[in-house]
Design a protein around this motif. Structure first.
Motif, PDB file in Angstrom:
ATOM      1  N   ASP A  99       0.853  -1.291   0.110  1.00 57.60           N
ATOM      2  CA  ASP A  99       0.070   0.122   0.021  1.00 57.60           C
ATOM      3  C   ASP A  99       0.761   1.347  -0.033  1.00 57.60           C
ATOM      4  O   ASP A  99       0.395   2.391   0.047  1.00 57.60           O
ATOM      5  N   ARG A 100       2.176   1.225   0.065  1.00 57.30           N
ATOM      6  CA  ARG A 100       2.993   2.370  -0.102  1.00 57.30           C
ATOM      7  C   ARG A 100       2.830   2.913  -1.512  1.00 57.30           C
ATOM      8  O   ARG A 100       2.625   2.501  -2.449  1.00 57.30           O
ATOM      9  N   ARG A 101       2.948   4.331  -1.397  1.00 56.57           N
ATOM     10  CA  ARG A 101       2.900   5.042  -2.639  1.00 56.57           C
ATOM     11  C   ARG A 101       4.449   5.521  -3.052  1.00 56.57           C
ATOM     12  O   ARG A 101       5.266   5.736  -2.269  1.00 56.57           O
ATOM     13  N   VAL A 102       4.840   4.774  -4.204  1.00 54.34           N
ATOM     14  CA  VAL A 102       6.332   4.839  -4.766  1.00 54.34           C
ATOM     15  C   VAL A 102       6.151   5.618  -6.091  1.00 54.34           C
ATOM     16  O   VAL A 102       5.166   5.672  -6.622  1.00 54.34           O
ATOM     17  N   ARG A 103       7.356   5.618  -6.866  1.00 57.01           N
ATOM     18  CA  ARG A 103       7.436   6.297  -7.911  1.00 57.01           C
ATOM     19  C   ARG A 103       8.089   5.357  -8.976  1.00 57.01           C
ATOM     20  O   ARG A 103       9.283   4.896  -8.571  1.00 57.01           O
ATOM     21  N   LEU A 104       7.712   5.306 -10.400  1.00 60.33           N
ATOM     22  CA  LEU A 104       8.574   4.588 -11.379  1.00 60.33           C
ATOM     23  C   LEU A 104       9.810   5.514 -11.576  1.00 60.33           C
ATOM     24  O   LEU A 104       9.449   6.645 -11.955  1.00 60.33           O
ATOM     25  N   VAL A 105      10.931   4.813 -11.799  1.00 55.27           N
ATOM     26  CA  VAL A 105      12.247   5.832 -11.912  1.00 55.27           C
ATOM     27  C   VAL A 105      11.982   6.168 -13.110  1.00 55.27           C
ATOM     28  O   VAL A 105      12.366   7.483 -13.462  1.00 55.27           O
ATOM     29  N   GLU A 106      11.637   5.581 -14.275  1.00 57.94           N
ATOM     30  CA  GLU A 106      11.825   5.953 -15.878  1.00 57.94           C
ATOM     31  C   GLU A 106      10.915   7.245 -15.961  1.00 57.94           C
ATOM     32  O   GLU A 106      11.263   8.243 -16.556  1.00 57.94           O
ATOM     33  N   SER A 107       9.693   7.182 -15.544  1.00 59.75           N
ATOM     34  CA  SER A 107       8.608   8.151 -15.717  1.00 59.75           C
ATOM     35  C   SER A 107       8.304   9.197 -14.578  1.00 59.75           C
ATOM     36  O   SER A 107       7.741  10.128 -14.888  1.00 59.75           O
ATOM     37  N   GLY A 108       8.791   8.823 -13.451  1.00 59.92           N
ATOM     38  CA  GLY A 108       8.419   9.703 -12.088  1.00 59.92           C
ATOM     39  C   GLY A 108       6.849   9.537 -11.563  1.00 59.92           C
ATOM     40  O   GLY A 108       6.676  10.105 -11.052  1.00 59.92           O
ATOM     41  N   GLU A 109       6.015   8.693 -12.563  1.00 61.00           N
ATOM     42  CA  GLU A 109       4.839   8.397 -12.188  1.00 61.00           C
ATOM     43  C   GLU A 109       4.767   7.644 -10.947  1.00 61.00           C
ATOM     44  O   GLU A 109       5.286   6.905 -10.479  1.00 61.00           O
ATOM     45  N   VAL A 134       2.404  -3.258  -8.896  1.00 59.85           N
ATOM     46  CA  VAL A 134       2.086  -1.902  -8.674  1.00 59.85           C
ATOM     47  C   VAL A 134       0.896  -1.547  -9.394  1.00 59.85           C
ATOM     48  O   VAL A 134       0.502  -2.101 -10.574  1.00 59.85           O
ATOM     49  N   ARG A 135       0.042  -0.783  -8.968  1.00 58.98           N
ATOM     50  CA  ARG A 135      -1.045  -0.082  -9.823  1.00 58.98           C
ATOM     51  C   ARG A 135      -0.821   1.267 -10.139  1.00 58.98           C
ATOM     52  O   ARG A 135      -0.531   2.290  -9.128  1.00 58.98           O
ATOM     53  N   LYS A 136      -1.070   1.898 -11.351  1.00 56.93           N
ATOM     54  CA  LYS A 136      -0.965   3.176 -11.558  1.00 56.93           C
ATOM     55  C   LYS A 136      -2.371   3.939 -11.027  1.00 56.93           C
ATOM     56  O   LYS A 136      -3.497   3.440 -10.970  1.00 56.93           O
ATOM     57  N   GLY A 137      -2.267   5.211 -10.708  1.00 57.20           N
ATOM     58  CA  GLY A 137      -3.458   5.920 -10.349  1.00 57.20           C
ATOM     59  C   GLY A 137      -3.660   5.812  -9.008  1.00 57.20           C
ATOM     60  O   GLY A 137      -2.866   5.312  -8.314  1.00 57.20           O
ATOM     61  N   LYS A 138      -4.552   6.742  -8.414  1.00 52.79           N
ATOM     62  CA  LYS A 138      -4.577   6.731  -6.709  1.00 52.79           C
ATOM     63  C   LYS A 138      -5.430   5.417  -6.348  1.00 52.79           C
ATOM     64  O   LYS A 138      -6.056   4.963  -7.015  1.00 52.79           O
ATOM     65  N   GLY A 139      -5.056   5.056  -4.708  1.00 49.73           N
ATOM     66  CA  GLY A 139      -5.654   4.010  -4.434  1.00 49.73           C
ATOM     67  C   GLY A 139      -4.957   2.852  -4.542  1.00 49.73           C
ATOM     68  O   GLY A 139      -4.289   2.752  -5.414  1.00 49.73           O
ATOM     69  N   GLY A 140      -5.072   2.013  -3.650  1.00 52.42           N
ATOM     70  CA  GLY A 140      -4.657   0.835  -3.438  1.00 52.42           C
ATOM     71  C   GLY A 140      -5.194  -0.738  -3.567  1.00 52.42           C
ATOM     72  O   GLY A 140      -4.834  -1.774  -3.383  1.00 52.42           O
ATOM     73  N   THR A 141      -6.560  -0.583  -3.950  1.00 53.42           N
ATOM     74  CA  THR A 141      -7.413  -1.616  -3.790  1.00 53.42           C
ATOM     75  C   THR A 141      -7.274  -2.223  -5.445  1.00 53.42           C
ATOM     76  O   THR A 141      -7.352  -1.500  -6.199  1.00 53.42           O
ATOM     77  N   SER A 160      12.597   3.725   0.904  1.00 56.27           N
ATOM     78  CA  SER A 160      13.402   4.044   2.008  1.00 56.27           C
ATOM     79  C   SER A 160      12.886   5.191   2.775  1.00 56.27           C
ATOM     80  O   SER A 160      13.277   5.548   3.590  1.00 56.27           O
ATOM     81  N   LEU A 161      11.628   5.964   2.038  1.00 55.31           N
ATOM     82  CA  LEU A 161      11.358   7.182   2.494  1.00 55.31           C
ATOM     83  C   LEU A 161      10.280   6.938   3.654  1.00 55.31           C
ATOM     84  O   LEU A 161       9.363   6.098   3.442  1.00 55.31           O
ATOM     85  N   GLU A 162      10.117   7.598   4.582  1.00 55.02           N
ATOM     86  CA  GLU A 162       8.937   7.679   5.507  1.00 55.02           C
ATOM     87  C   GLU A 162       7.775   7.959   4.840  1.00 55.02           C
ATOM     88  O   GLU A 162       7.703   9.165   4.419  1.00 55.02           O
ATOM     89  N   GLU A 163       6.410   7.306   4.906  1.00 54.29           N
ATOM     90  CA  GLU A 163       5.551   7.525   4.061  1.00 54.29           C
ATOM     91  C   GLU A 163       4.498   8.210   5.083  1.00 54.29           C
ATOM     92  O   GLU A 163       4.139   7.399   6.127  1.00 54.29           O
ATOM     93  N   HIS A 164       3.736   9.223   4.894  1.00 57.65           N
ATOM     94  CA  HIS A 164       2.512   9.708   5.575  1.00 57.65           C
ATOM     95  C   HIS A 164       1.469   9.311   4.893  1.00 57.65           C
ATOM     96  O   HIS A 164       1.323   9.422   3.586  1.00 57.65           O
ATOM     97  N   GLY A 165       0.381   8.912   5.498  1.00 59.35           N
ATOM     98  CA  GLY A 165      -0.944   8.569   4.901  1.00 59.35           C
ATOM     99  C   GLY A 165      -1.162   7.277   3.982  1.00 59.35           C
ATOM    100  O   GLY A 165      -1.599   7.151   3.084  1.00 59.35           O
ATOM    101  N   GLN A 166      -0.200   6.281   4.425  1.00 59.78           N
ATOM    102  CA  GLN A 166       0.015   5.268   3.671  1.00 59.78           C
ATOM    103  C   GLN A 166      -1.260   4.290   3.977  1.00 59.78           C
ATOM    104  O   GLN A 166      -1.852   4.283   4.862  1.00 59.78           O
ATOM    105  N   GLY A 167      -1.805   3.598   2.823  1.00 60.70           N
ATOM    106  CA  GLY A 167      -3.116   3.197   2.784  1.00 60.70           C
ATOM    107  C   GLY A 167      -2.815   1.693   3.747  1.00 60.70           C
ATOM    108  O   GLY A 167      -1.809   1.391   4.031  1.00 60.70           O
ATOM    109  N   ALA A 168      -3.809   1.012   3.578  1.00 58.48           N
ATOM    110  CA  ALA A 168      -3.888  -0.431   4.403  1.00 58.48           C
ATOM    111  C   ALA A 168      -4.648  -1.483   3.428  1.00 58.48           C
ATOM    112  O   ALA A 168      -4.925  -2.601   4.297  1.00 58.48           O
TER     113      ALA A 168
END
Length: 424
Positions: A99-109, A134-141, A160-168
């Motif tokens: 449920d973490r939000r991470v970025r694709l290195v190539e596109s930054g998405e 991973v899933r693109k767009g917002k949300g983790g379900t 490696s970054l501390e994430e705020h508002g991580q989903g579950a």
């Protein structure tokens, strides 16, 4: 498992059985422990968090795993049964990566992590996290729109970054079949931040069930991080006696504010319970036993007993009273045990098969007297009746045990003595 070892997604490991070489089950997998590495090198998988039948959580190094296949983990049989403690350099894959939000290195998405896969390195005993689903767009379900894709670990950035508002959502989906006590164990071992995120994602009913199984400090912490309106809703879903116990630990202003936000009827039950001394029948009882009028039938009683929301102890017997049939009731007439209901025809009136010889408990009865009553009469629940003869509620055996055990028994259950060194 050498070079051609299959890729294993960690969500498929959650809850699977762990066996020794003789085929005896030693526990179940509850998480995967990994260590992040410098640069874009894939994290090394250190081992598994295994929950034994005693609910103690131990660390099983991957060097002691001989096989992962057919929905089971096979070990060498050598286990260190001291409790698992997470180190600062380690990450719990299920608890902290999903449920973490991470970025694709190539596109930054920005994308959401749905799962990660592990694989054993060729000709070695080491394991790594090699791929990320991973899933693109917002949300983790899985139900939300957005392209899903599997990429190499090196193709994402942000773990490696501390994430705020991580989903579950995905973590909860992994453990959706757990009993409340087992999910409480999962929450207890998460970081406070992650625990709050998971609690926020649970439904009110599910969170209420889990709160009832948590140590007192965890209950207060979680309730304190909820918005007050939601905290009141969760308290309403809890058994009134458990809600009263929890509210009794809060500062007076917080307690009154939450009671005011609760539905008046629910709040009235809780206030009534809080008026009794701790460790008395009045303080231990629930105000929601099965109450029937004298003209009800066995069929009516069995229909009430079938309610899946009832605990086994509350469903073990019904109480017959004159109206009103909500506590405090009219005159209490007697009890009917579940076994008796099974022996009589459905049309039989409950008033004709009462057990009215058994003395009810007084609300002022102290814990030793209550325990003696249960032991003497082999009861799993007992009526509590006031001086006027009205049924006030029922004490169940689980509440008696809760209060006879040490105050920190839940904490001890989750944290059994001993430290662990789980390096290789």
């Amino acid at each position: 498992m050498a070079g051609g070892a299959p890729r294993i997604f960690v969500s498929h490991l959650a809850g699977i059985a762990v066996f020794d070489p003789n085929g005896d089950q030693v526990g179940r997998v509850r998480d995967v422990v990994a260590m992040l590495r410098v640069g874009r090198r894939p994290p090394r998988v250190l081992g598994l968090v295994v929950e034994l039948s005693t609910r103690r959580r131990i660390f099983l190094p991957m060097t002691r795993v001989t096989g992962i296949e057919s929905g089971q983990v096979i070990t060498t049989g050598v286990l260190n049964v001291r409790r698992f403690e997470q180190r600062p350099t380690e990450r719990l894959v299920l608890g902290e990566m999903l449920d973490r939000r991470v970025r694709l290195v190539e596109s930054g998405e920005e994308v959401t992590v749905l799962d990660v896969s592990v694989q054993q390195l060729p000709a070695r005993r080491d394991w790594e996290i090699d791929r990320v689903f991973v899933r693109k767009g917002k949300g983790g379900t899985f139900r939300r729109k957005g392209e899903a894709l599997t990429v190499d670990w090196s193709a994402v950035d942000g773990f490696s970054l501390e994430e705020h508002g991580q989903g579950a959502e995905n973590l909860l989906a992994t453990f959706e079949q757990l009993r409340p006590a087992d999910l409480a164990n999962v929450l207890h071992h998460l970081s406070p931040k992650r625990r709050a995120e998971v609690a926020a994602a649970l439904t009110n009913e599910r969170l209420a069930d889990v709160l009832e199984e948590l140590p007192e400090d965890d209950q207060i912490e979680i309730l304190g991080k909820l918005k007050e309106e939601r905290a009141a809703d969760v308290l309403e879903e809890m058994d009134p006696d458990d809600a009263a116990d929890l509210l009794g630990e809060l500062p007076e202003d917080d307690k009154e504010r939450l009671l005011t936000l609760m539905q008046p009827g629910e709040a009235a039950d809780v206030r009534r319970l809080m008026a009794y001394e701790d460790r008395t029948a009045g303080g231990l009882m629930t105000t929601e036993p099965i109450v029937l009028r004298p003209d009800a039938t066995v069929a009516d009683a069995l229909a009430r007993v079938r309610n899946p929301d009832l605990s086994p102890a509350l469903a073990a017997q019904v109480y017959v009273c004159r109206p009103p049939d909500e506590t405090p009731t009219g005159k209490y007439l007697g009890t009917i045990h579940f076994q008796r209901l099974l022996r009589d025809p459905p049309y039989t009136m409950v008033s004709s098969i009462l057990d009215d010889d058994l003395q009810a408990l007084s609300p002022s009865a102290l814990l030793p007297e209550i325990a003696g009553f249960f032991a003497t009469y082999d009861m799993v629940a007992a009526p509590v009746v006031d001086e006027s003869g009205s049924l006030l509620g029922a004490v169940t055996v689980d509440d008696v045990l809760d209060h006879m055990l040490p105050d920190d028994w839940r904490e001890q259950e989750f944290h059994l003595a001993g430290d662990v060194n789980h390096g290789d």
